[in-house]
Design a protein around this motif. Structure first.
Motif, PDB file in Angstrom:
ATOM      1  N   ALA B  90       4.379 -11.286 -14.836  1.00 50.71           N
ATOM      2  CA  ALA B  90       3.416 -10.206 -15.018  1.00 50.71           C
ATOM      3  C   ALA B  90       4.167  -8.955 -15.462  1.00 50.71           C
ATOM      4  N   VAL B  91       3.726  -8.377 -16.550  1.00 55.17           N
ATOM      5  CA  VAL B  91       4.362  -7.163 -17.086  1.00 55.17           C
ATOM      6  C   VAL B  91       3.418  -5.994 -16.835  1.00 55.17           C
ATOM      7  N   ASN B  92       3.844  -5.086 -15.986  1.00 56.43           N
ATOM      8  CA  ASN B  92       3.010  -3.917 -15.682  1.00 56.43           C
ATOM      9  C   ASN B  92       3.319  -2.801 -16.678  1.00 56.43           C
ATOM     10  N   VAL B  93       2.263  -2.143 -17.168  1.00 58.66           N
ATOM     11  CA  VAL B  93       2.450  -1.084 -18.164  1.00 58.66           C
ATOM     12  C   VAL B  93       1.875   0.252 -17.676  1.00 58.66           C
ATOM     13  N   ASP B  94       1.787   0.417 -16.369  1.00 61.43           N
ATOM     14  CA  ASP B  94       1.308   1.687 -15.820  1.00 61.43           C
ATOM     15  C   ASP B  94       2.249   2.822 -16.203  1.00 61.43           C
ATOM     16  N   ALA B  95       1.689   4.038 -16.331  1.00 66.02           N
ATOM     17  CA  ALA B  95       2.532   5.207 -16.603  1.00 66.02           C
ATOM     18  C   ALA B  95       3.342   5.567 -15.363  1.00 66.02           C
ATOM     19  N   HIS B  96       2.763   5.304 -14.189  1.00 69.45           N
ATOM     20  CA  HIS B  96       3.445   5.628 -12.929  1.00 69.45           C
ATOM     21  C   HIS B  96       3.624   4.361 -12.097  1.00 69.45           C
ATOM     22  N   ARG B  97       4.863   4.081 -11.782  1.00 68.40           N
ATOM     23  CA  ARG B  97       5.193   2.882 -11.017  1.00 68.40           C
ATOM     24  C   ARG B  97       4.453   2.839  -9.676  1.00 68.40           C
ATOM     25  N   SER B  98       4.287   4.029  -9.056  1.00 61.81           N
ATOM     26  CA  SER B  98       3.670   4.086  -7.725  1.00 61.81           C
ATOM     27  C   SER B  98       2.240   3.542  -7.732  1.00 61.81           C
ATOM     28  N   GLU B  99       1.524   3.758  -8.833  1.00 64.45           N
ATOM     29  CA  GLU B  99       0.137   3.285  -8.902  1.00 64.45           C
ATOM     30  C   GLU B  99       0.085   1.759  -8.944  1.00 64.45           C
ATOM     31  N   ALA B 100       1.038   1.176  -9.641  1.00 67.83           N
ATOM     32  CA  ALA B 100       1.096  -0.295  -9.692  1.00 67.83           C
ATOM     33  C   ALA B 100       1.460  -0.862  -8.322  1.00 67.83           C
ATOM     34  N   LEU B 101       2.382  -0.189  -7.632  1.00 67.41           N
ATOM     35  CA  LEU B 101       2.788  -0.654  -6.302  1.00 67.41           C
ATOM     36  C   LEU B 101       1.621  -0.580  -5.323  1.00 67.41           C
ATOM     37  N   LYS B 102       0.851   0.504  -5.427  1.00 68.43           N
ATOM     38  CA  LYS B 102      -0.322   0.654  -4.561  1.00 68.43           C
ATOM     39  C   LYS B 102      -1.330  -0.464  -4.830  1.00 68.43           C
ATOM     40  N   PHE B 103      -1.505  -0.807  -6.093  1.00 66.20           N
ATOM     41  CA  PHE B 103      -2.419  -1.886  -6.482  1.00 66.20           C
ATOM     42  C   PHE B 103      -1.961  -3.216  -5.873  1.00 66.20           C
ATOM     43  N   LEU B 104      -0.647  -3.454  -5.929  1.00 66.65           N
ATOM     44  CA  LEU B 104      -0.122  -4.733  -5.421  1.00 66.65           C
ATOM     45  C   LEU B 104      -0.140  -4.805  -3.898  1.00 66.65           C
ATOM     46  N   GLN B 105      -0.156  -3.642  -3.254  1.00 63.33           N
ATOM     47  CA  GLN B 105      -0.279  -3.660  -1.790  1.00 63.33           C
ATOM     48  C   GLN B 105      -1.641  -4.222  -1.391  1.00 63.33           C
ATOM     49  N   ARG B 106      -2.657  -3.891  -2.174  1.00 64.98           N
ATOM     50  CA  ARG B 106      -4.007  -4.379  -1.875  1.00 64.98           C
ATOM     51  C   ARG B 106      -4.194  -5.816  -2.358  1.00 64.98           C
ATOM     52  N   ARG B 107      -3.525  -6.167  -3.446  1.00 68.06           N
ATOM     53  CA  ARG B 107      -3.667  -7.519  -4.012  1.00 68.06           C
ATOM     54  C   ARG B 107      -2.284  -8.105  -4.250  1.00 68.06           C
ATOM     55  N   PRO B 108      -1.613  -8.545  -3.190  1.00 69.24           N
ATOM     56  CA  PRO B 108      -0.252  -9.056  -3.355  1.00 69.24           C
ATOM     57  C   PRO B 108      -0.221 -10.380  -4.127  1.00 69.24           C
ATOM     58  N   VAL B 109       0.853 -10.555  -4.884  1.00 68.07           N
ATOM     59  CA  VAL B 109       1.018 -11.799  -5.650  1.00 68.07           C
ATOM     60  C   VAL B 109       2.401 -12.392  -5.364  1.00 68.07           C
TER      61      VAL B 109
END
Lengths: 72, 171
Positions: B90-109
């Protein structure tokens, strides 16, 4: 010769126009933010729109659907 | 002569200014090396390490609505097929890494997630929307380009992955 120079200048000018690049799909995060929305509170905006067209009997004037009777 | 030169120049200019590259089916996918999202300082993930496997390269972002649906379903596919030679990158392209991390906390993979800080890889693959994924066969060729994600897509992918895993694993 003048015509050739004209075409060259026009070509370079057209090329410069392409420097304005469109927003790519992966760059839309800022546009997707809630603060970028036209209406900060969508539900409130819909309620206001409903009151407006009900009072004014002008359904459709504010992009709301309906027949103008104010009954929907 | 001058006309020919001028015409050639115009063609070159128009070609140079054209955009919209995208990988086609059957083309070899470019290899890449990116840092994991969760641990910036750790070793980079190199896609070449996955050669010989069926790979699903998924471009996603935390602000992308269908990604909320796709990540959990991809995780199920990964769990079902990872031991048979299927990998998800999975390649994340968020401008801010923290937002992607927050997303993965709710939906871990369970599969690896890398962070493309410079956001260069989507252009290299020719991503046309979010999310877009590229299903690669064991030779690294694009066999399917999946744009968006809707309910029922996971079953379609499951059938494709099963078919690709059944193919010979020549590198």
């Amino acid at each position: 010769m003048m015509r050739v120079c004209g075409v060259l200048v026009l070509s370079v000018a057209l090329c410069a126009c392409s420097a304005v690049s469109p927003v790519q799909p992966w760059q839309r995060d800022y546009l997707a933010r809630p603060e970028m929305a036209w209406q900060p509170d969508v539900q409130l905006a819909n309620q206001r729109g409903h009151v407006y067209f009900s009072k004014e009997a002008s359904s459709g004037g504010a992009s709301a659907s309906g027949g103008g009777c104010g009954c929907n | 002569m001058l006309r020919r030169i001028t015409a050639g120049f115009v063609v070159v200019v128009l070609m140079a200014s054209s955009r919209g590259f995208s990988l086609e089916l059957g083309q070899l996918a470019p290899s890449f090396s990116l840092a994991p999202l969760q641990a910036e300082s750790s070793a980079q993930l190199d896609s070449r390490a996955y050669r010989g496997q069926v790979i699903y390269v998924d471009f996603w972002a935390s602000w992308c609505g269908p990604c909320r649906l796709s990540l959990p379903q991809l995780n199920t596919l990964y769990r079902d097929f990872s031991e048979k030679g299927f990998a998800v990158i999975a390649v994340n392209v968020d401008a801010h890494r923290s937002e992607a991390l927050k997303f993965l906390q709710r939906r871990p993979v369970d599969y690896p997630v890398v962070y493309d800080a410079k956001r260069e890889l989507p252009a290299l693959f020719g991503v046309k929307g979010m999310p877009t994924a590229f299903l690669l066969d064991r030779q690294g060729r694009v066999q399917h380009i999946h744009e968006g994600f809707r309910p029922g897509d996971a079953e379609q992918l499951r059938a494709m992955i099963t078919q690709l895993l059944a193919q010979e694993g020549a590198i």
